[in-house]
Enzyme design. Structure first.
Site, mmCIF file in Angstrom:
data_model
loop_
_atom_site.group_PDB
_atom_site.id
_atom_site.type_symbol
_atom_site.label_atom_id
_atom_site.label_comp_id
_atom_site.label_asym_id
_atom_site.label_seq_id
_atom_site.Cartn_x
_atom_site.Cartn_y
_atom_site.Cartn_z
ATOM 1 C CG ASP A 50 -7.598 -4.645 7.205
ATOM 2 O OD1 ASP A 50 -8.779 -4.366 6.926
ATOM 3 O OD2 ASP A 50 -6.867 -5.286 6.436
ATOM 4 C CE LYS A 88 -3.829 -1.904 2.793
ATOM 5 N NZ LYS A 88 -4.964 -1.679 1.888
ATOM 6 N NE ARG A 115 -11.168 -9.929 -1.478
ATOM 7 C CZ ARG A 115 -11.535 -8.988 -2.344
ATOM 8 N NH1 ARG A 115 -11.952 -9.339 -3.549
ATOM 9 N NH2 ARG A 115 -11.492 -7.711 -2.015
#
Length: 482
Positions: free
Chosen positions: A273, A262, A336
């Site tokens: 997060d 990032k 995910r």
């Protein structure tokens, strides 16, 4: 549990003289003011008070008691009477002890107390007196000079305590930097919560994840330092014969983005997060403290998405607990991947409901902004009931569709699925569809994609970690299982 400052702002009695607060909306004020002495009417017109939401008028003592010129009453423009309105009341008051007058409904009394306590929340665990270091208790004594409210009549105090405890827990876990809230510390917080409520908590750490068949969690977290090794937190509570509900929370304690690193600006807030993990712990606390008649399980895959020689690479293929394989198109879409293992494990017990919470996509923020989490679900009746609960609580959620034609975007030439897509559109939906691929057919499931952070401060909602959808889901579960 980190609630002393918020809860100390509410007391049962006080030896200090109290100041009454009269809450009025613009409509009731128009009738109320006509019944007041002409001098008071003139004063309110002169000061421009018409009970607009969030406005306050101070009325001074005219006699000798308690003292000439002292505040004798406060008028407050309450607006729609939401929790944030009552938080604004506390934010605008000076030091003192206050009571709410008038006949308040139980719901109004509840919102008033909760809003007041939420405004009192502060995260100061990392601060210390100059030259002394961390001095948390001293700071709490300093804040004792803040406004105090006598518990409103008709307020269900235990319910308020439960909600503010859970909110404070969620906020504190998210606000704590990754240097103090890595996978190990997150597991310790879960173990502390389990011990408080007589729940069972097991933690599978590091390479033991491979032996226990959680390969995707291990793959994402294996690049971290040994002290931040990946783990699966597994908590159970309640009678085995009661309806089974499983909560799954994304626990990425810090997300560098992995090798798809990032930018500095996008990495700055990545201590948050693990916001999904914080939410399922807060919701679990509410469920257990309320004694809901259900069998609760909480699953948290806890990792750091770090950069090292062991880090996942783009185009790597990862095996999941389900047996499906995932091509890693982007190492920054790691949440995910760890949820895939946890969701498949959640469905193994054939629960009546699986709920996952995750700070999953920026796409959901683009669609709905930072204040409204996106809600997905494979059962329209459950989604509608959760939305009803959200409206009743003033705890917003917004449903987005599991639009199946978009599922083709998660197809891979190398593996069963890929964790990214080639499209810049519909990212929240494609992420939810990826997760759905690991939910057993016939298992009712909801997914919340949330910001879990206030980007700007306002009464009752300071900048920092925030509980979103927490009260909505508890209300739904209470309605269904109490």
């Amino acid at each position: 549990m980190p609630l002393s400052l918020a809860m100390s702002s509410l007391v049962a009695t006080s030896d200090t003289p109290t100041v009454a607060v009269t809450a009025l909306d613009e409509e009731t004020f128009a009738d109320w003011v006509l019944r007041q002495p002409s001098a008071l009417q003139t004063w309110l017109r002169t000061t421009g008070f018409y009970a607009k939401p969030g406005t306050i008028a101070f009325l001074a003592t005219e006699g000798d008691t308690p003292a000439p010129g002292a505040v004798s009453r406060v008028l407050f423009g309450v607006g729609a009477g939401q929790i944030e309105d009552w938080a604004a009341l506390r934010a605008g008051l000076p030091v003192g002890v206050y009571t709410l007058d008038g006949d308040l409904s139980a719901e109004t009394a509840h919102r008033a107390a909760l809003g007041w306590a939420m405004e009192a929340y502060r995260f100061d665990a990392m601060k210390g007196a100059p030259g002394v270091g961390t001095n948390h208790h001293e700071r709490h004594r300093e804040n004792a000079s803040a406004p105090i409210l006598i518990w409103p009549e008709g307020c269900a105090r235990e319910e308020v305590r439960r909600e503010i405890e859970a909110t404070a827990l969620v906020r504190d876990l998210i606000n704590t930097p990754a240097s103090h809230m890595g996978p190990g510390e997150l597991a310790a917080a879960a173990e502390d919560l389990a011990a408080r409520h007589g729940a069972t908590c097991t933690v599978i750490v590091g390479d033991d994840l491979l032996a226990a068949d959680y390969p995707a969690i291990h793959a994402v977290g294996r690049a971290a330092a040994p002290s931040a090794a990946p783990r699966l937190i597994d908590m159970t509570w309640g009678n085995a014969s009661d309806p089974k509900v499983t909560l799954v929370g994304k626990g990425v304690c810090f997300d560098t983005g992995g090798l798809n690193l990032k930018s500095g600006g996008n990495m700055k807030l990545m201590k948050k997060d693990m916001g999904g993990a914080a939410h399922v712990l807060g919701l679990a606390h509410m469920i257990m403290s309320a004694g809901l008649k259900l069998r609760l399980r909480v699953l948290i895959p806890a990792v750091e998405n770090s950069v090292s020689a062991a880090a996942l690479r783009p185009s790597d293929v990862v095996l999941t607990r389900s047996g499906k394989t995932v091509e890693i198109g982007n190492t920054d879409a790691e949440g995910r991947v760890i949820l895939a293992d946890a969701l498949f494990a959640a469905c193994a017990e054939d629960p009546e409901l699986v709920c996952d919470f995750a700070t999953l996509t920026g796409a959901a923020r683009v669609a709905l902004g930072t204040d409204i989490p996106a809600l997905f679900g494979n059962d329209d009746t459950i989604v509608a009931a959760v939305l009803d609960a959200a409206r009743a609580e003033g705890d917003p959620l917004w449903a987005l569709p599991l639009w199946q034609p978009y599922a083709r975007q998660t197809e891979s030439l190398l593996a069963d699925l890929r964790n990214d897509t080639d499209s810049s559109y519909g990212g929240a939906i494609t992420a939810a569809l990826f997760l759905q691929a690991f939910v057993a057919s016939g298992t009712p499931w909801t997914h919340v994609d949330q910001m879990a952070w206030n980007v700007a401060g306002r009464p009752g909602r300071p900048v920092g970690g925030e509980a979103q959808g927490l009260r909505a889901f508890f209300r739904y579960l209470k309605n269904r299982f109490e």
